[in-house]
Scaffold this active site. Structure first.
Site, short mmCIF file in Angstrom:
data_model
loop_
_atom_site.label_atom_id
_atom_site.label_comp_id
_atom_site.label_asym_id
_atom_site.label_seq_id
_atom_site.Cartn_x
_atom_site.Cartn_y
_atom_site.Cartn_z
N LYS A 14 9.15 0.54 4.79
CA LYS A 14 8.53 -0.30 5.94
C LYS A 14 7.63 -1.60 5.34
O LYS A 14 7.84 -2.22 6.39
CB LYS A 14 7.40 1.00 6.33
N ARG A 86 -2.74 8.37 8.98
CA ARG A 86 -2.26 9.20 8.07
C ARG A 86 -2.44 10.66 8.18
O ARG A 86 -2.07 11.61 7.35
CB ARG A 86 -2.97 8.92 6.65
N ARG A 125 10.51 0.22 -7.58
CA ARG A 125 9.91 -0.96 -7.13
C ARG A 125 8.97 -2.04 -7.81
O ARG A 125 8.13 -1.26 -8.81
CB ARG A 125 9.09 -0.39 -6.05
N ARG A 160 3.64 -0.68 -9.19
CA ARG A 160 2.20 -0.16 -8.55
C ARG A 160 1.62 0.66 -9.35
O ARG A 160 2.45 1.72 -9.79
CB ARG A 160 2.18 0.24 -7.14
N ARG A 171 1.86 12.04 -3.35
CA ARG A 171 1.65 11.30 -2.31
C ARG A 171 2.73 11.45 -1.10
O ARG A 171 2.59 11.93 0.00
CB ARG A 171 1.89 9.57 -2.66
P1 AMP Z 1 0.46 2.76 0.93
O1 AMP Z 1 0.37 1.36 0.80
O2 AMP Z 1 0.52 2.90 2.54
O3 AMP Z 1 1.55 3.50 0.27
O4 AMP Z 1 -0.98 3.59 0.55
C1 AMP Z 1 -1.20 3.55 -0.88
C2 AMP Z 1 -2.31 4.48 -0.74
O5 AMP Z 1 -3.63 3.80 -0.10
C3 AMP Z 1 -2.06 6.05 -0.23
O6 AMP Z 1 -1.71 6.79 -1.23
C4 AMP Z 1 -3.76 6.34 -0.01
O7 AMP Z 1 -4.23 6.76 -1.34
C5 AMP Z 1 -4.24 4.78 0.33
N1 AMP Z 1 -4.24 4.67 1.99
C6 AMP Z 1 -3.49 3.78 2.47
N2 AMP Z 1 -3.72 4.02 3.98
C7 AMP Z 1 -4.48 5.40 4.07
C8 AMP Z 1 -4.87 5.86 5.25
N3 AMP Z 1 -4.66 5.52 6.50
N4 AMP Z 1 -5.83 6.95 4.91
C9 AMP Z 1 -6.34 7.47 3.71
N5 AMP Z 1 -5.74 6.64 2.52
C10 AMP Z 1 -4.92 5.72 2.86
#
Ligand code: AMP
Length: 215
Positions: A14, A86, A125, A160, A171
């Site tokens: 995404k 989420r 990545r 990351r 995750r």
């Molecule tokens: P992402 O970059 O979307 O993969 O998010 C990385 C990490 O950020 C996730 O594994 C969560 O720990 C945290 N995170 C991102 N968006 C949310 C959300 N809407 N609610 C809670 N934690 C979030």
């Protein structure tokens, strides 16, 4: 132009698709993961957030919502929401937020990808800490020209902290457990579209078509 909510497991592409939509249609890309990563790591809050993210767990609804509210109120033009909601609780909060902002032009897009493929992508990545460009070391088309170096700004690329096998599994599974009620929610509102596992460029083309259909 319609606003987009992406519902996609981690490493579904995404970020790359959002970048393509941003370049071509001037979308604002709001990623709650990026908002959280930008919390100052020298503060207690920043340290706590980083720890939770590295374990692959979710940060509290309150904190993410606060960061999102702050961001969404400053943008002009259409947006792509990446990483929120989420869970079903956040879907409800978002409904209220959009109502207050009088935004009703919304399309929810589910990017369907298998855990195996997503894991492969996550482990390969690489991102640039300076300009945000994203690469994949296992894909001939998207790997950096020079090993480990950003094509654009020549900065050393990084993986990351949460893109390791153990954290990724948590995750992905956490994501899928919470995603179904969100999908049901947007389906019942008749705004849910689905695109299946593909390259990011192919996904982008399918989404372009979806946007044009609702214009
Ligand atoms: P992402 O970059 O979307 O993969 O998010 C990385 C990490 O950020 C996730 O594994 C969560 O720990 C945290 N995170 C991102 N968006 C949310 C959300 N809407 N609610 C809670 N934690 C979030």
């Amino acid at each position: 132009m319609t606003n987009i909510i992406f519902i996609a497991p981690p490493a579904a592409g995404k970020g790359t698709v959002s970048k393509l939509l941003q370049e071509k249609y001037n979308y604002n890309h709001i990623s709650t993961g990026d908002l959280l990563r930008s919390v100052d790591k020298n503060t207690d809050l920043g340290k706590r957030v980083q720890e939770i993210m590295e374990q692959g767990q979710l940060v509290s609804d309150e904190l993410v919502t606060e960061l999102l509210k702050e961001k969404i109120s400053t943008i002009k033009g259409p947006f792509i929401l990446d990483g929120y909601p989420r869970n079903i609780m956040q879907a409800g909060i978002l409904e209220e937020m959009l109502k207050e902002l009088k935004i009703d032009d919304i399309m929810a897009i589910y990017i369907n990808i298998s855990q195996e493929e997503a894991m492969k992508r996550a482990l390969g990545r690489l991102t640039c800490p300076k300009c945000g460009m994203s690469y994949s070391k296992y894909n001939e088309e998207t790997k950096p020209k020079e090993d480990g170096i950003c094509d654009v700004c020549k900065t050393k690329l990084e993986s990351r902290g949460d893109d390791n096998e153990e954290a990724f599994k948590v995750r992905f599974e956490t994501y899928m457990k919470n995603a179904q009620p969100i999908l049901d929610f947007y389906k019942s509102k008749n705004i849910l579209k689905e695109v299946s596992e593909n390259t990011s460029e192919e996904t982008f083309k399918v989404i372009e078509k979806m946007i044009k259909e609702v214009e």
